[in-house]
Design a protein around this motif. Structure first.
Motif, PDB file in Angstrom:
ATOM      1  N   HIS A  47      39.757  50.668  42.916  1.00  0.00           N
ATOM      2  CA  HIS A  47      40.928  49.817  43.135  1.00  0.00           C
ATOM      3  C   HIS A  47      40.515  48.516  43.820  1.00  0.00           C
ATOM      4  O   HIS A  47      39.575  48.490  44.616  1.00  0.00           O
ATOM      5  N   PRO A  48      41.239  47.421  43.545  1.00  0.00           N
ATOM      6  CA  PRO A  48      40.941  46.162  44.244  1.00  0.00           C
ATOM      7  C   PRO A  48      41.425  46.212  45.683  1.00  0.00           C
ATOM      8  O   PRO A  48      42.189  47.107  46.068  1.00  0.00           O
TER       9      PRO A  48
ATOM     10  N   SER B 232      43.770  44.893  48.330  1.00  0.00           N
ATOM     11  CA  SER B 232      45.042  44.153  48.375  1.00  0.00           C
ATOM     12  C   SER B 232      45.050  43.077  49.453  1.00  0.00           C
ATOM     13  O   SER B 232      45.867  42.148  49.402  1.00  0.00           O
TER      14      SER B 232
ATOM     15  N   TYR C  55      39.163  47.396  31.267  1.00  0.00           N
ATOM     16  CA  TYR C  55      39.973  47.527  32.462  1.00  0.00           C
ATOM     17  C   TYR C  55      39.558  46.647  33.633  1.00  0.00           C
ATOM     18  O   TYR C  55      40.351  46.409  34.543  1.00  0.00           O
ATOM     19  N   ASP C  56      38.306  46.156  33.668  1.00  0.00           N
ATOM     20  CA  ASP C  56      37.914  45.301  34.808  1.00  0.00           C
ATOM     21  C   ASP C  56      36.980  44.178  34.363  1.00  0.00           C
ATOM     22  O   ASP C  56      35.997  43.873  35.017  1.00  0.00           O
TER      23      ASP C  56
ATOM     24  N   THR D  85      44.617  44.346  31.723  1.00  0.00           N
ATOM     25  CA  THR D  85      45.601  44.427  32.794  1.00  0.00           C
ATOM     26  C   THR D  85      45.448  43.263  33.754  1.00  0.00           C
ATOM     27  O   THR D  85      44.351  42.731  33.928  1.00  0.00           O
TER      28      THR D  85
ATOM     29  N   SER E 272      46.701  43.895  36.834  1.00  0.00           N
ATOM     30  CA  SER E 272      46.868  44.622  38.098  1.00  0.00           C
ATOM     31  C   SER E 272      45.640  44.537  38.996  1.00  0.00           C
ATOM     32  O   SER E 272      45.765  44.421  40.212  1.00  0.00           O
ATOM     33  N   LYS E 273      44.450  44.605  38.405  1.00  0.00           N
ATOM     34  CA  LYS E 273      43.234  44.504  39.218  1.00  0.00           C
ATOM     35  C   LYS E 273      42.973  43.067  39.655  1.00  0.00           C
ATOM     36  O   LYS E 273      42.320  42.822  40.662  1.00  0.00           O
TER      37      LYS E 273
ATOM     38  N   PRO F 280      47.363  46.095  42.536  1.00  0.00           N
ATOM     39  CA  PRO F 280      47.768  47.270  41.760  1.00  0.00           C
ATOM     40  C   PRO F 280      49.284  47.399  41.601  1.00  0.00           C
ATOM     41  O   PRO F 280      49.754  47.915  40.590  1.00  0.00           O
TER      42      PRO F 280
ATOM     43  N   TYR G  13      33.585  40.909  46.006  1.00  0.00           N
ATOM     44  CA  TYR G  13      33.248  42.252  45.547  1.00  0.00           C
ATOM     45  C   TYR G  13      31.751  42.415  45.314  1.00  0.00           C
ATOM     46  O   TYR G  13      31.216  43.514  45.460  1.00  0.00           O
TER      47      TYR G  13
ATOM     48  N   LEU H 198      34.241  47.623  40.339  1.00  0.00           N
ATOM     49  CA  LEU H 198      34.587  47.945  41.715  1.00  0.00           C
ATOM     50  C   LEU H 198      34.183  49.372  42.089  1.00  0.00           C
ATOM     51  O   LEU H 198      34.754  49.955  43.007  1.00  0.00           O
TER      52      LEU H 198
ATOM     53  N   SER I 117      38.296  48.705  47.727  1.00  0.00           N
ATOM     54  CA  SER I 117      39.405  48.706  48.685  1.00  0.00           C
ATOM     55  C   SER I 117      38.998  49.144  50.090  1.00  0.00           C
ATOM     56  O   SER I 117      39.842  49.204  50.988  1.00  0.00           O
TER      57      SER I 117
END
Length: 473
Positions: free
Chosen positions: A118-119, A121, A289-290, A317, A319-320, A324, A381, A409, A456
C-alpha cells in the motif's frame, strides 16, 4: 554549494512528534526566519545525518516530506535546494493536522502491518485534492455535473486517461475504449462478467492475485494455474493448458511486476504470449497495478502497447497514485463490443461513477500536481525500498533469498528453510505484527515466499518488524 547556513536543532526522542518531522519543522523555521532563502542549497543527507548523529534514512525521510510539501526542490546531480516559490506555513500546518487526524482515525489492529504494497497516505496530495473538489462547486455551470452522466465515466477524464496511456505507456487507445470504475477490483468484476460464461476457463499466475480469481470464479469461470519463475509466467504451462482443448477465454497477468513475486515478464516470453493469444484466440487481461512507481531508467511498456496483440483488456488504478481511499480505476480494451458490454453492465449495478471526484482528479492532472507527486513519491519510495533491502541484508541475509525490484512498494522474500507460516504468523500477531501468509497468493500449497509491503511503514516500524521476523525464522 552551502551558503553559510549552520543547522542547529535539539532532537527530542521522547517527543510525540517523529524525529523526521522535528527535522523538517526545524528547516521550515530556518526558511521562515530568513536564515535559509529561496535557492539556497542544503547539505547532503549524509552530512546532515553525521551532524545530527542519526540514521541517514531519517534525514532522507525529512527531506522527502519537505519536497512533497513544496518547501524544497531536488535538482538532479546538484542536490536539494530551498524552493523558489514557498508554500503557506498555515496550509502546511493545516495539512499536517488533517493527515494526523486521518491516521489517528484509522482503525489499527496491529502495531506493525506488512501489507501487500500500500502507498503511504502521509505523502498523498490530499489537501490539493480537497481544494480541487471544493472548487468544482464554485465554477459556472456546476449544476450540469449534478445530473446523470455517461456510464463509462466523464468523457474529458477518459480522454485524459487515454492520452496518458498513449504518451506514457505506448498504447493506442481513445476515450471510446475506456471505462472509469470504482477501483481496479470493480474493473476486474465487470470484465469477468462480460467476458466469461459458465464453464469457460481462464489461466492465472500461481502465485497470484486472489481477488481477481474470485471475480473470475464469480462469473462462472474455472481457473488454470500457470507457474512463475525468475522471468515471469512459464510459457510451457500456457502451452500445456492450450493443448488440453479446454474452452480457454483469457489469461490474467501482471507482467510489469508480477504479483506477488515482483518479477518482470521477459521480452521473449511477452512476444511468445502475444503470439499464442492471437493464434489460440484468447484475451490477455493485463493488470498494471503499480506502473507509476518505477526506480530504473524507464518502465517496461505494457503488453497492451504491442500493436500486433489482437485482444487485450488493460486495468489500472489511481488509488496507489493518490490514496487507497480514492476509488478510481479504469479499464481499456481494443474490443469495442466488450467495452459496450462493460458499460451496459456498469449501468445496471452502478449508474455512473463519481463525476465530481473525476473532475477533481482531472484538475490535479491538468495542474501538473499528479505528475509532480509521482516524481516526488518515486524518490520517496526508492529510499524506503533501499532501507528495507539494507535491513533485510543486515538481519535476514543468512536466512532468506530475495531480489531488489526496480519499482513497486513491496519485496518478495523466500526463506532458505521450510517454514510453518501459520505458526509463525500467530507468533508475530502476539507481538502485534501482521504478515500476509503464502495461502493468500497460492492456488495450491507449494508457495514458500511472502510479500513484504514497505510503502506505508516508517523506518522504525520496518526495522522493528524485520528484526521480529528474523528472530522467528
Amino acid at each position: 554549494m552551502l551558503r553559510g547556513w549552520e543547522f542547529q536543532i535539539q532532537l527530542d526522542e521522547k517527543s510525540d512528534k517523529a524525529i523526521y518531522l522535528q527535522i523538517a519543522d526545524a528547516i521550515i523555521n530556518d526558511i521562515h526566519s530568513g536564515r535559509l532563502k529561496a535557492g539556497d542549497a542544503l547539505p547532503g543527507s549524509r552530512n546532515l545525518a553525521r551532524l545530527l548523529n542519526i540514521n541517514r534514512n531519517t534525514v532522507v525521510e525529512a527531506l522527502n516530506v519537505l519536497i512533497i510539501e513544496g518547501w524544497l526542490t531536488p535538482k538532479e546531480r546538484q542536490g536539494t535546494f530551498v524552493a523558489d516559490t514557498l508554500p503557506s506555513l498555515k496550509e502546511t500546518q493545516k495539512d499536517r493536522k488533517t493527515l494526523t487526524a486521518i491516521n489517528n482515525s484509522a482503525v489499527k489492529h496491529y502495531h506493525i502491518e506488512f501489507d501487500d504494497g500500500h502507498p503511504d497516505s502521509k505523502i498523498a496530495p490530499i489537501a490539493e485534492l480537497a481544494r480541487a473538489y471544493r472548487q468544482i462547486f464554485n465554477i459556472k455551470g456546476r449544476w450540469k455535473m449534478m445530473g446523470y452522466g455517461c456510464e463509462l465515466g466523464d468523457e474529458v477524464f477518459r480522454k485524459e486517461i487515454a492520452q496518458m496511456l498513449n504518451h506514457q505507456r505506448g498504447m493506442q487507445t481513445s476515450e471510446q475504449g475506456i471505462c472509469i470504475t470504482r477501483g481496479s477490483q470493480m474493473a476486474m468484476y465487470l470484465i469477468a462478467h462480460c467476458l466469461f460464461s459458465k464453464g469457460d476457463y481462464v489461466m492465472i499466475e500461481n502465485p497470484g492475485y486472489k481477488p481477481a480469481w474470485a471475480a473470475f470464479e464469480n462469473a462462472g469461470a474455472k481457473l488454470l494455474p500457470v507457474s512463475v519463475d525468475k522471468d515471469g509466467l512459464v510459457i510451457e504451462d500456457v502451452v500445456a493448458h492450450l493443448k488440453s482443448r479446454k474452452k480457454i477465454k483469457a489469461i490474467y497477468v501482471t507482467p510489469h511486476r508480477q504479483y506477488p513475486t515482483t518479477v518482470t515478464l521477459s521480452l521473449k516470453r511477452r512476444l511468445e504470449l502475444i503470439r499464442l493469444s492471437n493464434e489460440s484466440v484468447f484475451s490477455i487481461i493485463e493488470d498494471d497495478y503499480d506502473n507509476e512507481f518505477h526506480f530504473g531508467y524507464r518502465p517496461i511498456l505494457p503488453l497492451s502497447s504491442f500493436t500486433e496483440l489482437k485482444s487485450y483488456v488493460y486495468i489500472g488504478t489511481m488509488s496507489k497514485v493518490v490514496a487507497p481511499a480514492l476509488r478510481i480505476g479504469y479499464l481499456a480494451s481494443n474490443d469495442s463490443f466488450l467495452v459496450r458490454k462493460v458499460g451496459d453492465l456498469r449501468k445496471i449495478i452502478d449508474v455512473q461513477g463519481d463525476n465530481i471526484m473525476e473532475q477533481a482528479v482531472l484538475q490535479l492532472i491538468k495542474d501538473g500536481i499528479i505528475k509532480r507527486h509521482i516524481k516526488k513519491a518515486t524518490n520517496y519510495y526508492k529510499t524506503k525500498r533501499d532501507l528495507t533491502a539494507s535491513l533485510l541484508e543486515k538481519h535476514l541475509s543468512s536466512k532468506i533469498t530475495y531480489t531488489i525490484p526496480d519499482g513497486g512498494l513491496a519485496l518478495w522474500i523466500v526463506p532458505d528453510k521450510q517454514v510453518d507460516w501459520v505458526k509463525l504468523s500467530e507468533a508475530l500477531k502476539r507481538k502485534s505484527i501482521k504478515i500476509i501468509t503464502p495461502d493468500n497468493y497460492s492456488f495450491d500449497t507449494n508457495i514458500k515466499g511472502i510479500r513484504l509491503g514497505y510503502g506505508s511503514l516508517n523506518e522504525k516500524e520496518l526495522e522493528e518488524g524485520i528484526i521480529a521476523l528474523a528472530g522467528m525464522l
